[in-house]
Design an enzyme around this catalytic site. Sequence first.
Site, PDB file in Angstrom:
ATOM      1  N   ASP A   1     -11.169  -3.668  -0.419  1.00  0.00           N
ATOM      2  CA  ASP A   1     -10.635  -3.074  -1.715  1.00  0.00           C
ATOM      3  C   ASP A   1     -10.921  -4.158  -2.917  1.00  0.00           C
ATOM      4  O   ASP A   1     -12.385  -4.232  -3.253  1.00  0.00           O
ATOM      5  CB  ASP A   1      -9.346  -2.576  -1.831  1.00  0.00           C
ATOM      6  CG  ASP A   1      -8.747  -2.123  -2.982  1.00  0.00           C
ATOM      7  OD1 ASP A   1      -9.611  -1.500  -3.767  1.00  0.00           O
ATOM      8  OD2 ASP A   1      -7.522  -2.042  -3.359  1.00  0.00           O
ATOM      9  N   THR A   2     -10.102  -4.772  -3.255  1.00  0.00           N
ATOM     10  CA  THR A   2     -10.388  -5.860  -4.128  1.00  0.00           C
ATOM     11  C   THR A   2     -11.187  -7.056  -3.573  1.00  0.00           C
ATOM     12  O   THR A   2     -11.833  -7.726  -4.114  1.00  0.00           O
ATOM     13  CB  THR A   2      -9.053  -6.492  -4.605  1.00  0.00           C
ATOM     14  OG1 THR A   2      -8.327  -7.161  -3.893  1.00  0.00           O
ATOM     15  CG2 THR A   2      -8.408  -5.565  -5.504  1.00  0.00           C
ATOM     16  N   GLY A   3     -11.045  -7.016  -2.149  1.00  0.00           N
ATOM     17  CA  GLY A   3     -11.576  -8.192  -1.488  1.00  0.00           C
ATOM     18  C   GLY A   3     -10.796  -9.457  -1.264  1.00  0.00           C
ATOM     19  O   GLY A   3     -11.340 -10.452  -0.614  1.00  0.00           O
TER      20      GLY A   3
ATOM     21  N   ASP B 211      -2.479   3.859   5.559  1.00  0.00           N
ATOM     22  CA  ASP B 211      -0.927   4.275   5.484  1.00  0.00           C
ATOM     23  C   ASP B 211      -0.746   4.149   3.883  1.00  0.00           C
ATOM     24  O   ASP B 211      -1.497   3.686   3.017  1.00  0.00           O
ATOM     25  CB  ASP B 211       0.082   3.396   5.861  1.00  0.00           C
ATOM     26  CG  ASP B 211       0.144   2.002   5.273  1.00  0.00           C
ATOM     27  OD1 ASP B 211      -0.867   1.379   5.103  1.00  0.00           O
ATOM     28  OD2 ASP B 211       1.295   1.987   4.399  1.00  0.00           O
TER      29      ASP B 211
ATOM     30  N   ARG C  29      -0.695   7.210   8.991  1.00  0.00           N
ATOM     31  CA  ARG C  29      -1.734   6.351   9.841  1.00  0.00           C
ATOM     32  C   ARG C  29      -1.947   7.123  10.824  1.00  0.00           C
ATOM     33  O   ARG C  29      -3.269   7.050  11.441  1.00  0.00           O
ATOM     34  CB  ARG C  29      -0.813   5.137  10.292  1.00  0.00           C
ATOM     35  CG  ARG C  29      -0.473   4.101   9.255  1.00  0.00           C
ATOM     36  CD  ARG C  29      -0.188   2.866  10.053  1.00  0.00           C
ATOM     37  NE  ARG C  29       0.503   1.951   9.224  1.00  0.00           N
ATOM     38  CZ  ARG C  29      -0.153   0.893   8.399  1.00  0.00           C
ATOM     39  NH1 ARG C  29      -1.370   0.930   8.488  1.00  0.00           N
ATOM     40  NH2 ARG C  29       0.648   0.209   7.983  1.00  0.00           N
TER      41      ARG C  29
HETATM   42  P1  IMP Z   1      -7.881  -6.160  -0.614  1.00  0.00           P
HETATM   43  O1  IMP Z   1      -7.402  -7.310  -0.278  1.00  0.00           O
HETATM   44  O2  IMP Z   1      -7.654  -5.853  -1.848  1.00  0.00           O
HETATM   45  O3  IMP Z   1      -9.582  -5.860  -0.163  1.00  0.00           O
HETATM   46  O4  IMP Z   1      -7.024  -5.075   0.137  1.00  0.00           O
HETATM   47  C1  IMP Z   1      -7.216  -4.721   1.513  1.00  0.00           C
HETATM   48  C2  IMP Z   1      -6.039  -4.113   2.089  1.00  0.00           C
HETATM   49  O5  IMP Z   1      -5.334  -2.941   1.154  1.00  0.00           O
HETATM   50  C3  IMP Z   1      -6.480  -3.016   3.135  1.00  0.00           C
HETATM   51  O6  IMP Z   1      -6.579  -3.926   4.424  1.00  0.00           O
HETATM   52  C4  IMP Z   1      -5.634  -1.998   3.191  1.00  0.00           C
HETATM   53  O7  IMP Z   1      -4.408  -2.452   3.858  1.00  0.00           O
HETATM   54  C5  IMP Z   1      -5.052  -1.859   1.640  1.00  0.00           C
HETATM   55  N1  IMP Z   1      -5.629  -0.896   1.091  1.00  0.00           N
HETATM   56  C6  IMP Z   1      -6.487  -0.962  -0.079  1.00  0.00           C
HETATM   57  N2  IMP Z   1      -7.065   0.177  -0.402  1.00  0.00           N
HETATM   58  C7  IMP Z   1      -6.216   1.077   0.326  1.00  0.00           C
HETATM   59  C8  IMP Z   1      -6.107   2.537   0.477  1.00  0.00           C
HETATM   60  O8  IMP Z   1      -6.934   3.454  -0.318  1.00  0.00           O
HETATM   61  N3  IMP Z   1      -5.231   3.245   1.252  1.00  0.00           N
HETATM   62  C9  IMP Z   1      -4.674   2.383   2.337  1.00  0.00           C
HETATM   63  N4  IMP Z   1      -4.490   0.965   2.023  1.00  0.00           N
HETATM   64  C10 IMP Z   1      -5.369   0.445   1.249  1.00  0.00           C
END
Ligand code: IMP
Length: 180
Positions: free
Chosen positions: A101-103, A157, A163
């Site tokens: 998502d954001t990374g 989830d 899930r």
């Molecule tokens: P990041 O660090 O923002 O890339 O977030 C990654 C984590 O956020 C993923 O491994 C998910 O657990 C959670 N996440 C981000 N977007 C979603 C979504 O649309 N549905 C469910 N979980 C999400």
Amino acid sequence: MKEIVHMMYSEREIADRVDALAEQINRDYQGRPLRMICILNGSVFFFCELAKRLEIPVTLDFMSVSSYGNSTESSGRLKIRKDLDDRIEGVDCLLVEDIVDTGHTLFLLRPMLLERRPSSLRICALLDKAERREAEVAVDYTGFVIPDEFVVGYGLDYAQRYRNLPYIGRLEFLEDDPDA
Ligand code: IMP
Ligand code: MG
């Protein structure tokens, strides 16, 4: 607040995409042993389906992490809730994620694992919300690039629910009806 799930990718569509990813990974590793690393909990279904399709010698390990505090802060820290059981020094590793998502998660996790000196470390993500990226992460294998929508199912989830859905769906949040 109520929610409805709108199907985005059927079980069949996901299976076809996982077939293609597995084919690519089989080709890239050319029979070399691979340590698959599952980032719990969201990627479990994807991890298992992908692992079953790999024809190279595969070993499996599991890890659980959570981002500290405000996830919009790029200076965030990562808490390891469950670490890998085995050392990865000198091992070709593939990190398997449900969604980038954001990374921030992978931006922090990747260097942490690289310090352990694996031979290589690649990233495979079922879903990529590319337009949401705040921290740079190179994803080597991507299932589907999706728009900025909240998705559930196939391991993903919302408040720990959904899930177990066999498909991936977009979650729509409905306002409570005051007359209901
Ligand atoms: P990041 O660090 O923002 O890339 O977030 C990654 C984590 O956020 C993923 O491994 C998910 O657990 C959670 N996440 C981000 N977007 C979603 C979504 O649309 N549905 C469910 N979980 C999400
Ligand atoms: Mg996750």
